[in-house]
Design a protein around this motif. Structure first.
Motif, PDB file in Angstrom:
ATOM      1  N   ILE A 155      -2.762  -3.336 -11.115  1.00  0.00           N
ATOM      2  CA  ILE A 155      -2.626  -1.951 -11.598  1.00  0.00           C
ATOM      3  C   ILE A 155      -2.352  -1.014 -10.419  1.00  0.00           C
ATOM      4  O   ILE A 155      -1.467  -0.156 -10.485  1.00  0.00           O
ATOM      5  N   GLN A 156      -3.088  -1.190  -9.349  1.00  0.00           N
ATOM      6  CA  GLN A 156      -2.909  -0.324  -8.181  1.00  0.00           C
ATOM      7  C   GLN A 156      -1.550  -0.541  -7.515  1.00  0.00           C
ATOM      8  O   GLN A 156      -0.939   0.417  -7.034  1.00  0.00           O
ATOM      9  N   ARG A 157      -1.065  -1.788  -7.515  1.00  0.00           N
ATOM     10  CA  ARG A 157       0.267  -2.051  -6.958  1.00  0.00           C
ATOM     11  C   ARG A 157       1.348  -1.354  -7.772  1.00  0.00           C
ATOM     12  O   ARG A 157       2.280  -0.763  -7.227  1.00  0.00           O
ATOM     13  N   ARG A 158       1.226  -1.405  -9.093  1.00  0.00           N
ATOM     14  CA  ARG A 158       2.212  -0.740  -9.944  1.00  0.00           C
ATOM     15  C   ARG A 158       2.164   0.778  -9.776  1.00  0.00           C
ATOM     16  O   ARG A 158       3.185   1.455  -9.836  1.00  0.00           O
ATOM     17  N   GLN A 159       0.981   1.299  -9.553  1.00  0.00           N
ATOM     18  CA  GLN A 159       0.854   2.732  -9.292  1.00  0.00           C
ATOM     19  C   GLN A 159       1.577   3.100  -7.993  1.00  0.00           C
ATOM     20  O   GLN A 159       2.320   4.085  -7.940  1.00  0.00           O
ATOM     21  N   GLN A 160       1.399   2.301  -6.975  1.00  0.00           N
ATOM     22  CA  GLN A 160       2.071   2.551  -5.692  1.00  0.00           C
ATOM     23  C   GLN A 160       3.590   2.412  -5.841  1.00  0.00           C
ATOM     24  O   GLN A 160       4.349   3.218  -5.292  1.00  0.00           O
ATOM     25  N   GLU A 161       4.040   1.407  -6.594  1.00  0.00           N
ATOM     26  CA  GLU A 161       5.475   1.226  -6.830  1.00  0.00           C
ATOM     27  C   GLU A 161       6.068   2.448  -7.532  1.00  0.00           C
ATOM     28  O   GLU A 161       7.181   2.879  -7.220  1.00  0.00           O
ATOM     29  N   ALA A 162       5.320   3.004  -8.497  1.00  0.00           N
ATOM     30  CA  ALA A 162       5.795   4.188  -9.231  1.00  0.00           C
ATOM     31  C   ALA A 162       5.952   5.379  -8.288  1.00  0.00           C
ATOM     32  O   ALA A 162       6.914   6.150  -8.400  1.00  0.00           O
ATOM     33  N   GLN A 163       5.017   5.522  -7.367  1.00  0.00           N
ATOM     34  CA  GLN A 163       5.101   6.612  -6.378  1.00  0.00           C
ATOM     35  C   GLN A 163       6.320   6.433  -5.484  1.00  0.00           C
ATOM     36  O   GLN A 163       7.066   7.379  -5.238  1.00  0.00           O
ATOM     37  N   GLU A 164       6.523   5.205  -5.024  1.00  0.00           N
ATOM     38  CA  GLU A 164       7.594   4.948  -4.065  1.00  0.00           C
ATOM     39  C   GLU A 164       8.971   4.946  -4.730  1.00  0.00           C
ATOM     40  O   GLU A 164       9.929   5.483  -4.178  1.00  0.00           O
ATOM     41  N   ARG A 165       9.068   4.358  -5.900  1.00  0.00           N
ATOM     42  CA  ARG A 165      10.379   4.207  -6.547  1.00  0.00           C
ATOM     43  C   ARG A 165      10.839   5.455  -7.283  1.00  0.00           C
ATOM     44  O   ARG A 165      12.006   5.837  -7.227  1.00  0.00           O
ATOM     45  N   PHE A 166       9.896   6.101  -8.006  1.00  0.00           N
ATOM     46  CA  PHE A 166      10.275   7.234  -8.856  1.00  0.00           C
ATOM     47  C   PHE A 166       9.665   8.566  -8.411  1.00  0.00           C
ATOM     48  O   PHE A 166       9.908   9.588  -9.041  1.00  0.00           O
ATOM     49  N   GLY A 167       8.824   8.555  -7.389  1.00  0.00           N
ATOM     50  CA  GLY A 167       8.173   9.787  -6.951  1.00  0.00           C
ATOM     51  C   GLY A 167       7.144  10.295  -7.945  1.00  0.00           C
ATOM     52  O   GLY A 167       6.897  11.501  -8.028  1.00  0.00           O
ATOM     53  N   ILE A 168       6.505   9.387  -8.682  1.00  0.00           N
ATOM     54  CA  ILE A 168       5.492   9.786  -9.665  1.00  0.00           C
ATOM     55  C   ILE A 168       4.267  10.296  -8.912  1.00  0.00           C
ATOM     56  O   ILE A 168       3.716   9.605  -8.050  1.00  0.00           O
ATOM     57  N   ASP A 169       3.834  11.517  -9.246  1.00  0.00           N
ATOM     58  CA  ASP A 169       2.644  12.075  -8.606  1.00  0.00           C
ATOM     59  C   ASP A 169       1.775  12.846  -9.590  1.00  0.00           C
ATOM     60  O   ASP A 169       0.804  13.486  -9.203  1.00  0.00           O
ATOM     61  N   SER A 170       2.149  12.810 -10.862  1.00  0.00           N
ATOM     62  CA  SER A 170       1.350  13.488 -11.886  1.00  0.00           C
ATOM     63  C   SER A 170       1.501  12.728 -13.202  1.00  0.00           C
ATOM     64  O   SER A 170       2.432  11.926 -13.363  1.00  0.00           O
ATOM     65  N   THR A 171       0.564  12.980 -14.100  1.00  0.00           N
ATOM     66  CA  THR A 171       0.636  12.320 -15.409  1.00  0.00           C
ATOM     67  C   THR A 171       0.528  13.358 -16.511  1.00  0.00           C
ATOM     68  O   THR A 171      -0.120  14.392 -16.320  1.00  0.00           O
TER      69      THR A 171
END
Length: 198
Positions: A155-171
């Motif tokens: 779960i934490q790896r996918r969260q990091q991937e989302a930050q790096e790939r798509f710039g996700i920083d909010s939900t």
């Protein structure tokens, strides 16, 4: 805060040193949670935190219409991915991933609908246990889920991937065929983006 630390935060932090569970499906037991037909031409990726009130609002107010107009008709599919902002959200995300494939969407729905109850409970861990039981999860499965270090890491790896790939920083945040939408926007915003992607 002291009882929260005892009941949720310390047990979850202790998982950093826990022995991984023996049984894992896919990567650490993490499997994609897909709503709609797998071969739908348009893909919505949702990043949510189960303790996020805006995420719960999206699931209550906007998702039903997206489901009716786009998912149920085979025009799009939604891939739900976890982006937990706190230890309780991480624990709840682990529970959804530990539920069997047919019950996971129902458990996700229950967790969002009852978010205020379990997220603010005096003993959130036991409140989560009660919610998991409503979705048919046994105490044994519940307990082993919280011992699954590999699942937590996935779960934490996918969260990091989302930050790096798509710039996700909010939900909640969404990716529709590459286009990013931030926040629990009204249905019309999604309809326009989905129509562009179709």
């Amino acid at each position: 805060m002291k009882s929260l630390r005892k009941t949720i935060l310390l047990p979850l932090l202790a998982l950093l040193f826990a022995v991984p569970a023996a049984h894992a499906q896919e990567e650490g037991g993490y499997r994609e949670l897909v709503l709609g037909q797998a071969d739908a031409p348009v893909t919505i990726i949702e990043y949510s935190s189960l303790t996020c009130p805006h995420c719960a609002s999206f699931h209550a107010e906007t998702l039903p219409r997206i489901k009716e107009e786009w998912l149920d008709t085979g025009r799009a599919k939604l891939i739900y991915r976890d982006f937990p902002f706190d230890a309780m959200a991480l624990g709840a995300a682990m529970l959804v991933r530990c539920a069997n494939e047919t019950r996971a969407p129902a458990l996700l729905d229950i967790l969002f609908k009852t978010q205020r109850r379990w997220a603010t409970a005096e003993n959130p861990f036991e409140a989560l246990r009660g919610t998991a039981k409503m979705a048919g999860m046994s105490d044994e499965t519940f307990d082993s889920c919280f011992e699954n270090q590999e699942l937590m890491n996935a779960i934490q790896r996918r969260q990091q991937e989302a930050q790096e790939r798509f710039g996700i920083d909010s939900t909640p945040s969404f990716i529709i065929n590459g286009e990013k939408i931030a926040g629990a926007q009204p249905y019309e915003v999604f309809d326009e983006a989905l129509s562009r992607a179709e």
